[in-house]
Design a protein around this motif. Structure first.
Motif, PDB file in Angstrom:
ATOM      1  N   LEU A   8       0.530  -7.406 -10.738  1.00 47.13           N
ATOM      2  CA  LEU A   8      -0.618  -8.226 -10.417  1.00 47.13           C
ATOM      3  C   LEU A   8      -1.025  -8.205  -8.954  1.00 47.13           C
ATOM      4  CD1 LEU A   8       0.252 -11.348 -12.563  1.00 47.13           C
ATOM      5  CD2 LEU A   8      -1.217  -9.440 -13.163  1.00 47.13           C
ATOM      6  N   PHE A   9      -0.065  -8.069  -8.074  1.00 44.67           N
ATOM      7  CA  PHE A   9      -0.350  -8.132  -6.654  1.00 44.67           C
ATOM      8  C   PHE A   9       0.147  -6.873  -5.966  1.00 44.67           C
ATOM      9  CE2 PHE A   9      -0.175 -12.410  -8.209  1.00 44.67           C
ATOM     10  CZ  PHE A   9      -1.244 -13.034  -7.601  1.00 44.67           C
ATOM     11  N   ALA A  10      -0.598  -6.400  -4.971  1.00 43.82           N
ATOM     12  CA  ALA A  10      -0.234  -5.179  -4.259  1.00 43.82           C
ATOM     13  C   ALA A  10       0.842  -5.487  -3.234  1.00 43.82           C
ATOM     14  CB  ALA A  10      -1.459  -4.589  -3.575  1.00 43.82           C
ATOM     15  N   VAL A  11       2.003  -4.921  -3.414  1.00 42.68           N
ATOM     16  CA  VAL A  11       3.080  -5.046  -2.443  1.00 42.68           C
ATOM     17  C   VAL A  11       3.682  -3.667  -2.233  1.00 42.68           C
ATOM     18  CG1 VAL A  11       3.614  -7.423  -3.012  1.00 42.68           C
ATOM     19  CG2 VAL A  11       4.784  -5.603  -4.225  1.00 42.68           C
ATOM     20  N   VAL A  13       6.639  -0.871  -2.170  1.00 46.03           N
ATOM     21  CA  VAL A  13       7.926  -0.481  -2.746  1.00 46.03           C
ATOM     22  C   VAL A  13       8.508   0.606  -1.854  1.00 46.03           C
ATOM     23  CG1 VAL A  13       9.090   0.481  -4.747  1.00 46.03           C
ATOM     24  CG2 VAL A  13       7.145  -1.031  -5.059  1.00 46.03           C
ATOM     25  N   ILE A  14       9.711   0.393  -1.342  1.00 44.77           N
ATOM     26  CA  ILE A  14      10.328   1.349  -0.441  1.00 44.77           C
ATOM     27  C   ILE A  14      11.662   1.795  -1.009  1.00 44.77           C
ATOM     28  CG2 ILE A  14       9.196   0.393   1.596  1.00 44.77           C
ATOM     29  CD1 ILE A  14      11.733  -1.092   2.262  1.00 44.77           C
ATOM     30  N   ALA A  15      12.266   2.769  -0.373  1.00 43.98           N
ATOM     31  CA  ALA A  15      13.548   3.290  -0.865  1.00 43.98           C
ATOM     32  C   ALA A  15      14.584   3.264   0.241  1.00 43.98           C
ATOM     33  CB  ALA A  15      13.375   4.716  -1.367  1.00 43.98           C
ATOM     34  N   VAL A  16      15.776   2.814  -0.097  1.00 41.61           N
ATOM     35  CA  VAL A  16      16.886   2.791   0.853  1.00 41.61           C
ATOM     36  C   VAL A  16      18.122   3.351   0.163  1.00 41.61           C
ATOM     37  CG1 VAL A  16      18.338   1.376   2.317  1.00 41.61           C
ATOM     38  CG2 VAL A  16      15.952   0.749   2.010  1.00 41.61           C
ATOM     39  N   ALA A  17      18.621   4.492   0.632  1.00 37.51           N
ATOM     40  CA  ALA A  17      19.863   5.089   0.122  1.00 37.51           C
ATOM     41  C   ALA A  17      19.878   5.186  -1.396  1.00 37.51           C
ATOM     42  CB  ALA A  17      21.072   4.284   0.603  1.00 37.51           C
ATOM     43  N   GLY A  18      18.793   5.666  -1.954  1.00 33.85           N
ATOM     44  CA  GLY A  18      18.745   5.862  -3.393  1.00 33.85           C
ATOM     45  C   GLY A  18      18.463   4.612  -4.184  1.00 33.85           C
ATOM     46  N   VAL A  19      18.173   3.511  -3.521  1.00 31.91           N
ATOM     47  CA  VAL A  19      17.855   2.267  -4.231  1.00 31.91           C
ATOM     48  C   VAL A  19      16.417   1.896  -3.909  1.00 31.91           C
ATOM     49  CG1 VAL A  19      18.436  -0.152  -4.563  1.00 31.91           C
ATOM     50  CG2 VAL A  19      20.238   1.497  -4.074  1.00 31.91           C
ATOM     51  N   SER A  20      15.538   1.993  -4.886  1.00 31.21           N
ATOM     52  CA  SER A  20      14.152   1.601  -4.669  1.00 31.21           C
ATOM     53  C   SER A  20      14.052   0.082  -4.760  1.00 31.21           C
ATOM     54  CB  SER A  20      13.240   2.237  -5.709  1.00 31.21           C
ATOM     55  OG  SER A  20      13.607   1.867  -7.007  1.00 31.21           O
ATOM     56  N   ILE A  21      13.104  -0.485  -4.053  1.00 35.86           N
ATOM     57  CA  ILE A  21      13.016  -1.941  -3.960  1.00 35.86           C
ATOM     58  C   ILE A  21      11.713  -2.433  -4.568  1.00 35.86           C
ATOM     59  CG2 ILE A  21      12.967  -3.902  -2.386  1.00 35.86           C
ATOM     60  CD1 ILE A  21      14.666  -2.345  -0.473  1.00 35.86           C
ATOM     61  N   VAL A  22      11.821  -3.313  -5.548  1.00 38.04           N
ATOM     62  CA  VAL A  22      10.662  -3.928  -6.175  1.00 38.04           C
ATOM     63  C   VAL A  22      10.515  -5.334  -5.628  1.00 38.04           C
ATOM     64  CG1 VAL A  22       9.649  -4.681  -8.339  1.00 38.04           C
ATOM     65  CG2 VAL A  22      10.985  -2.580  -8.270  1.00 38.04           C
ATOM     66  N   ALA A  23       9.327  -5.689  -5.183  1.00 40.25           N
ATOM     67  CA  ALA A  23       9.142  -6.971  -4.499  1.00 40.25           C
ATOM     68  C   ALA A  23       8.463  -8.016  -5.380  1.00 40.25           C
ATOM     69  CB  ALA A  23       8.323  -6.760  -3.236  1.00 40.25           C
ATOM     70  N   PHE A  24       9.045  -9.205  -5.391  1.00 35.78           N
ATOM     71  CA  PHE A  24       8.416 -10.392  -5.955  1.00 35.78           C
ATOM     72  C   PHE A  24       7.997 -11.253  -4.773  1.00 35.78           C
ATOM     73  CE2 PHE A  24      11.608 -10.129  -9.691  1.00 35.78           C
ATOM     74  CZ  PHE A  24      10.832  -9.169 -10.300  1.00 35.78           C
ATOM     75  N   LYS A 224       6.379 -22.587  -5.523  1.00 32.32           N
ATOM     76  CA  LYS A 224       5.348 -21.651  -5.101  1.00 32.32           C
ATOM     77  C   LYS A 224       5.144 -20.631  -6.209  1.00 32.32           C
ATOM     78  CE  LYS A 224       7.058 -20.163  -1.177  1.00 32.32           C
ATOM     79  NZ  LYS A 224       7.130 -19.478   0.146  1.00 32.32           N
ATOM     80  N   SER A 225       3.894 -20.178  -6.358  1.00 31.97           N
ATOM     81  CA  SER A 225       3.597 -19.205  -7.395  1.00 31.97           C
ATOM     82  C   SER A 225       4.178 -17.843  -7.051  1.00 31.97           C
ATOM     83  CB  SER A 225       2.089 -19.095  -7.622  1.00 31.97           C
ATOM     84  OG  SER A 225       1.448 -18.683  -6.442  1.00 31.97           O
ATOM     85  N   ILE A 226       4.418 -17.029  -8.080  1.00 26.08           N
ATOM     86  CA  ILE A 226       5.042 -15.718  -7.925  1.00 26.08           C
ATOM     87  C   ILE A 226       3.981 -14.628  -7.996  1.00 26.08           C
ATOM     88  CG2 ILE A 226       6.691 -14.070  -8.889  1.00 26.08           C
ATOM     89  CD1 ILE A 226       8.164 -16.450 -10.151  1.00 26.08           C
ATOM     90  N   GLY A 227       3.997 -13.738  -7.030  1.00 23.07           N
ATOM     91  CA  GLY A 227       3.206 -12.519  -7.107  1.00 23.07           C
ATOM     92  C   GLY A 227       4.158 -11.381  -7.407  1.00 23.07           C
ATOM     93  N   VAL A 228       3.809 -10.540  -8.348  1.00 21.79           N
ATOM     94  CA  VAL A 228       4.713  -9.499  -8.809  1.00 21.79           C
ATOM     95  C   VAL A 228       4.199  -8.136  -8.384  1.00 21.79           C
ATOM     96  CG1 VAL A 228       5.909  -8.532 -10.821  1.00 21.79           C
ATOM     97  CG2 VAL A 228       5.177 -10.933 -10.831  1.00 21.79           C
TER      98      VAL A 228
END
Length: 229
Positions: A8-11, A13-24, A224-228
């Motif tokens: 729903l929301f533009a955030v 996503v980055i990668a660190v040592a083979g672990v991608s990060i999904v942001a809420f 607070k509301s969640i942006g995904v």
């Protein structure tokens, strides 16, 4: 890394040592940039925890062949899973634990290898292929994308010698003769911002994404509301 989940929301996503990060992300607050990683079922998203399978959001990265690989195709796969190939894999993903040895490809054998499929793996496989061709100039390895499903289909139909999949094979693909080789792993870490939440369960993450939970207070955080993203 092309692991972005459309939401729903533009955030970012980055990668660190083979672990991608999904942001809420939480919306409309001064602390919106104060993002931090949360643990999942009490386990932190680290390379070591992905390796030992204690961290649960992860996936295998595979290549597949139609039946057992033979000849120069098999030797190329041995190169991919060797220390030389895994050094390249490990720059973006998590390398495998048990590596293989490889031999020089046969100049009189198949010298053109076609590979297609997952765009997630494509850049890494391209660098591996470049290293292989530099070492063996008589070998030609072509890499194209199209997605995991296309790579599997192309391999089944003989269009490609090797398919790239950023997932395990489907049962229907395995039934048609595809044989997978794991070449690495990828994990997904979850970051939040300004919520008061330090840990989430798998079930809570699923309910955030399916819209069941729309406010951080539903998972023990602030109102607070969640942006995904």
């Amino acid at each position: 890394m092309n692991n972005k989940i459309i939401a729903l929301f533009a955030v970012i996503v980055i990668a660190v040592a083979g672990v991608s990060i999904v942001a809420f992300m939480s919306n409309g607050d001064d602390n919106d940039n104060d993002a931090y990683a949360v643990s999942l079922n009490g386990v932190e998203a680290t390379e070591s925890n992905v390796r030992d399978n204690s961290y649960l959001i992860k996936r295998n990265l595979i290549v597949c062949t139609n039946g057992e690989a033979t000849g120069n195709v098999a030797e190329f796969l041995n190169y991919v899973t060797s220390a030389d190939g895994q050094k390249i894999v490990g720059k973006e993903f998590i390398s495998i634990d048990k590596m293989t040895d490889y031999k020089d490809p046969d100049k009189d054998g198949k010298t053109m290898i076609a590979i297609s499929g997952s765009t997630t793996i494509m850049d890494t496989m391209t660098r591996i292929a470049e290293g292989y061709m530099a070492k063996y100039p008589y070998m030609k390895v072509s890499i194209t994308g199209g997605g995991s499903g296309q790579g599997a289909s192309n391999t089944i139909n003989g269009v490609s010698d090797i398919g790239m999949c950023s997932r395990d094979l489907k049962a229907s693909e395995a039934e048609k003769g595809l044989i997978p080789t794991i070449i690495g792993k990828d994990g997904v870490a979850v970051i939040v911002n300004g919520t008061g939440v330090k840990d989430l369960t798998i079930e809570q993450v699923a309910k955030i994404y399916d819209g069941t939970y729309t406010n951080w207070s539903q998972v023990g955080g602030v109102d607070k509301s969640i942006g995904v993203g």
